[in-house]
Enzyme design. Structure first.
Site, PDB file in Angstrom:
ATOM      1  N   HIS A   1       8.580  -5.068  -5.197  1.00  0.00           N
ATOM      2  CA  HIS A   1       9.164  -6.344  -5.778  1.00  0.00           C
ATOM      3  C   HIS A   1      10.503  -6.617  -5.482  1.00  0.00           C
ATOM      4  CE1 HIS A   1       9.252  -9.789  -8.351  1.00  0.00           C
ATOM      5  NE2 HIS A   1       7.878 -10.067  -8.402  1.00  0.00           N
TER       6      HIS A   1
ATOM      7  N   MET B   1      -5.106  -1.927   8.328  1.00  0.00           N
ATOM      8  CA  MET B   1      -6.173  -2.265   9.424  1.00  0.00           C
ATOM      9  C   MET B   1      -7.459  -2.344   9.026  1.00  0.00           C
ATOM     10  SD  MET B   1      -3.919  -2.476  11.734  1.00  0.00           S
ATOM     11  CE  MET B   1      -5.127  -2.926  13.012  1.00  0.00           C
ATOM     12  N   ASP B   2      -8.137  -1.699   8.237  1.00  0.00           N
ATOM     13  CA  ASP B   2      -9.405  -1.832   7.782  1.00  0.00           C
ATOM     14  C   ASP B   2      -9.656  -3.368   7.339  1.00  0.00           C
ATOM     15  OD1 ASP B   2      -7.715  -0.931   5.603  1.00  0.00           O
ATOM     16  OD2 ASP B   2      -9.790  -0.980   4.412  1.00  0.00           O
TER      17      ASP B   2
ATOM     18  N   SER C   1      39.513 -17.472 -23.552  1.00  0.00           N
ATOM     19  CA  SER C   1      39.255 -16.143 -22.854  1.00  0.00           C
ATOM     20  C   SER C   1      37.822 -15.435 -23.500  1.00  0.00           C
ATOM     21  CB  SER C   1      40.230 -14.976 -23.133  1.00  0.00           C
ATOM     22  OG  SER C   1      40.614 -15.019 -24.662  1.00  0.00           O
TER      23      SER C   1
ATOM     24  N   GLY D   1       0.875  -1.096  -0.019  1.00  0.00           N
ATOM     25  CA  GLY D   1       0.075   0.192   0.140  1.00  0.00           C
ATOM     26  C   GLY D   1       0.734   1.205   0.091  1.00  0.00           C
TER      27      GLY D   1
ATOM     28  N   THR E   1       8.971   3.631  -3.619  1.00  0.00           N
ATOM     29  CA  THR E   1       9.941   2.895  -4.284  1.00  0.00           C
ATOM     30  C   THR E   1       9.233   1.365  -4.473  1.00  0.00           C
ATOM     31  OG1 THR E   1      10.700   2.139  -2.131  1.00  0.00           O
ATOM     32  CG2 THR E   1      11.935   3.821  -3.269  1.00  0.00           C
TER      33      THR E   1
ATOM     34  N   LEU F   1      37.316 -20.151 -30.167  1.00  0.00           N
ATOM     35  CA  LEU F   1      36.569 -21.481 -29.659  1.00  0.00           C
ATOM     36  C   LEU F   1      37.735 -22.482 -29.533  1.00  0.00           C
ATOM     37  CD1 LEU F   1      33.478 -21.828 -31.571  1.00  0.00           C
ATOM     38  CD2 LEU F   1      33.438 -21.075 -29.074  1.00  0.00           C
TER      39      LEU F   1
END
Length: 642
Positions: free
Chosen positions: A118, A171-172, A550, A40, A115, A477
């Site tokens: 999540h 609280m409601d 690398s 909230g 802010t 590679l």
């Protein structure tokens, strides 16, 4: 509704100038709302804006229409819609970005940061909390204390916010039950004690209904405290302790509008400065005295923490962006090795040994993070062993920088700790901010270990060998032909009386790097060590050839940055995976395909091809001899020897 019922005071003030002057004299409180998702927060801020009459009539009308369209019944308004401005937020009903809102009452002005709750957006919460003086931590009365509540509380305390409000919201929805409220406060007190939060102010509220927000609610006769608005208006955030500290002035810009003026602009992090004060510029250590304090409105007799000014000196000494002007008698420290607390913000794990850009104050340096000493479990506050940090992890690590950094401990606010102790780490390839951190202290070895100057330097070594030292970095590679071509190049250089040394990936892992595996972190450390060895060999005047997969651009760039310009030559052996796999001289691809070899580049671990190598070789059209000759031709092309 009357014409002025919800019109901001500024629009109905008869004397606008008087109104503005009144607001200029009010104190400002910056605070943050945080907690778990859907606790909230946005609704609470919308309620605060509504109750402080900071909503325009057309905004209110649109809000009422949107609330009805969203299913809100009766006279109730969905105040979260005032704050959740992003379309994605409205669709999902969550806050993603940090939303800053301004409002004012007769007693005080406010800037509030709403802010995200999540876990994915914890980094945004750190951003909002970084300059807040108070935190409102919301808890859904139906859910109690959650992991994200603990994480946000830990971060609030870590960032030095001492004024904390525990707002037990909704609280409601629990019929204003006192027992529920008391249990949540009791549970939170136990947790707060465990992380060092000595005090907090608890209150039962309903952001949706307005209970105990601007007026005391009849629904909570058992609550004897004040309202949230009253608390925000009257809370004592204390004097700015930065005023009492020594001068710390990070230079943001060298102000040189003409040849007759040279000043240094920035914001004072701590202390007071006056003309005539003796100062020391760090890290150089040069000293002078203040000549003047310049602003757009004229010169000042003095300026203190928080003021943005331009300082001029009585002496012409070297000073540039990133330097810090300090009180001469009490300067800051400068070091290149630290213990730091990190909040990891990236979806990709931290790679110990990888070089990141570190921004601290106005300074920007390269920083390497070591394996964490530990990470913190925000639920139990245990210090757990860790090899790396994942998204939202909080850990303590050692880090080193490529040059000395002027700093203060983050917790020493009076000495500009927040400005000179807080930093961010940026990934060099993506430019993403991957971590926020706080410097705890310099490691002792930082002061005790110094570079030893030698009289026979790198130039003397190179002149003796009659060659330009450099690193020829072969990358590609497994099976691309790196070692074969590097060997051919070295043989040709040897016949030309050049002094060389070949570092091969397999050979190095039999000795120097035999303790490393093939995880991403170990691959990073493998290349870091090779880079350091190559650098020393170049200092000795050698032409160093390295043959390593690398796989990561970041590490190849790290090695490049270790060396002077033009002394790192990236040679990309551009061989398609299917071709390299058909060669499979060592049988590694076969093992990787069978699941017997984990983290094998090209199969279950990525290879990041060079984007702009100095030399590109195609072994599908060139023999090793031809490829080696192309490298030799490039090396002895005069245009490449600058």
């Amino acid at each position: 509704m009357t014409d002025n019922a919800y019109r901001p005071d500024a629009l109905i003030a008869e004397n606008v100038e008087e109104y503005l002057n009144t607001h200029l004299e009010k104190t400002m409180l910056r605070f943050i709302t945080c907690g778990s998702v859907d606790d909230g927060k946005s609704t609470l801020i919308g309620r605060l804006l509504y109750d402080s009459k900071m909503i325009f009539e057309d905004q209110l009308a649109a809000l009422e229409d949107e609330s009805k369209a969203g299913g809100t019944q009766g006279q109730d308004i969905d105040f979260a819609l005032l704050v959740d401005g992003l379309a994605a937020e409205r669709e999902q009903g969550i806050t993603i970005d940090v939303a800053y809102r301004f409002f004012a009452t007769e007693k005080r002005k406010f800037i509030v940061a709403d802010t995200p709750g999540h876990e994915q957006y914890t980094r945004n919460m750190v951003t909002g909390a970084s300059d807040s003086q108070l935190a409102v931590i919301l808890i859904d009365a139906r859910k109690g204390i959650l992991t994200q509540t603990r994480r946000h509380s830990y971060l609030v305390n870590l960032l030095g916010i001492k004024n904390i409000v525990l707002a037990v919201n909704k609280m409601d929805l629990v019929d204003y039950d006192q027992a529920t409220y008391d249990q949540i406060v009791s549970d939170y007190r136990v947790f707060a004690d465990s992380i060092g939060i000595a005090e907090f102010t608890a209150m039962p509220i309903s952001g949706f209904k307005g209970d105990n927000i601007a007026s005391v609610s009849e629904n909570t006769p058992w609550y004897n405290g004040i309202t949230l608005m009253n608390h925000l208006e009257t809370v004592d955030v204390g004097e700015d302790v930065r005023q009492s500290g020594p001068l710390r002035f990070p230079v943001q810009w060298v102000n040189r509008p003409n040849l007759d003026f040279r000043g240094f602009s920035g914001q004072i992090a701590s202390g007071v400065v006056k003309p005539g004060d003796e100062i020391r510029v760090l890290p150089s250590g040069k000293t002078s005295t203040i000549k003047s304090i310049v602003t757009m409105d004229g010169d000042l007799e003095q300026a203190s923490a928080g003021a943005s000014v331009t300082l001029t000196f009585n002496d012409e000494i070297d000073c540039s962006r990133g330097d810090v002007i300090c009180a001469a008698a009490d300067p800051a420290e400068a070091a290149d090795s630290f213990e730091a607390t990190l909040v990891w913000m990236d979806e990709h794990e931290m790679l110990p040994g990888r070089s990141y850009v570190m921004k601290i104050g106005t300074q920007s340096v390269n920083a390497t993070v070591q394996h964490p000493k530990y990470r913190v479990d925000v639920n139990s506050i245990e210090q757990l062993a860790a090899k790396t940090l994942q998204l939202n992890d909080i850990g303590v690590c050692s880090l080193t920088t490529d040059k000395r950094v002027v700093f203060e401990s983050y917790n020493d606010i009076a000495r500009g700790g927040h400005e000179l102790g807080g930093f961010i780490l940026i990934d060099k390839m993506t430019n993403a901010t991957v971590a926020a951190g706080m410097l705890n202290f310099a490691l002792r070895r930082s002061d005790n270990v110094h570079w030893q100057a030698t009289e026979v330097d790198r130039t003397a070594h190179a002149n003796l060998k009659n060659q330009k030292p450099m690193v020829l970095w072969f990358t590609g590679l497994s099976g691309s032909g790196k070692s074969t071509i590097a060997n051919e190049v070295e043989k040709k250089l040897h016949l030309m009386n050049r002094h060389t040394f070949l570092l091969d990936g397999d050979n190095v892992r039999h000795g120097l790097n035999k303790d490393l595996g093939f995880t991403e972190a170990d691959r990073v450390e493998n290349i870091r060590r090779i880079g350091e060895v190559s650098k020393l060999m170049v200092e000795a005047g050698l032409i160093v050839l390295t043959a390593f997969i690398s796989p990561f651009r970041g590490e190849r760039r790290m090695v490049r940055e270790m060396l002077p310009e033009a002394e790192f030559v990236e040679i990309y052996i551009e061989t398609p995976l299917e071709v390299a796999e058909k060669r499979d001289v060592k049988g590694l691809y076969k093992k990787a395909r069978a699941g017997e070899l984990k983290n094998f580049t090209g199969i279950d671990s990525p290879y990041e091809a060079p984007t702009n190598p100095e030399i590109r070789l195609d072994t599908t059209t060139q023999t090793p001899e031809e490829a080696a000759q192309k490298v030799i031709a490039w090396l002895f092309d005069s245009s490449n020897q600058s």
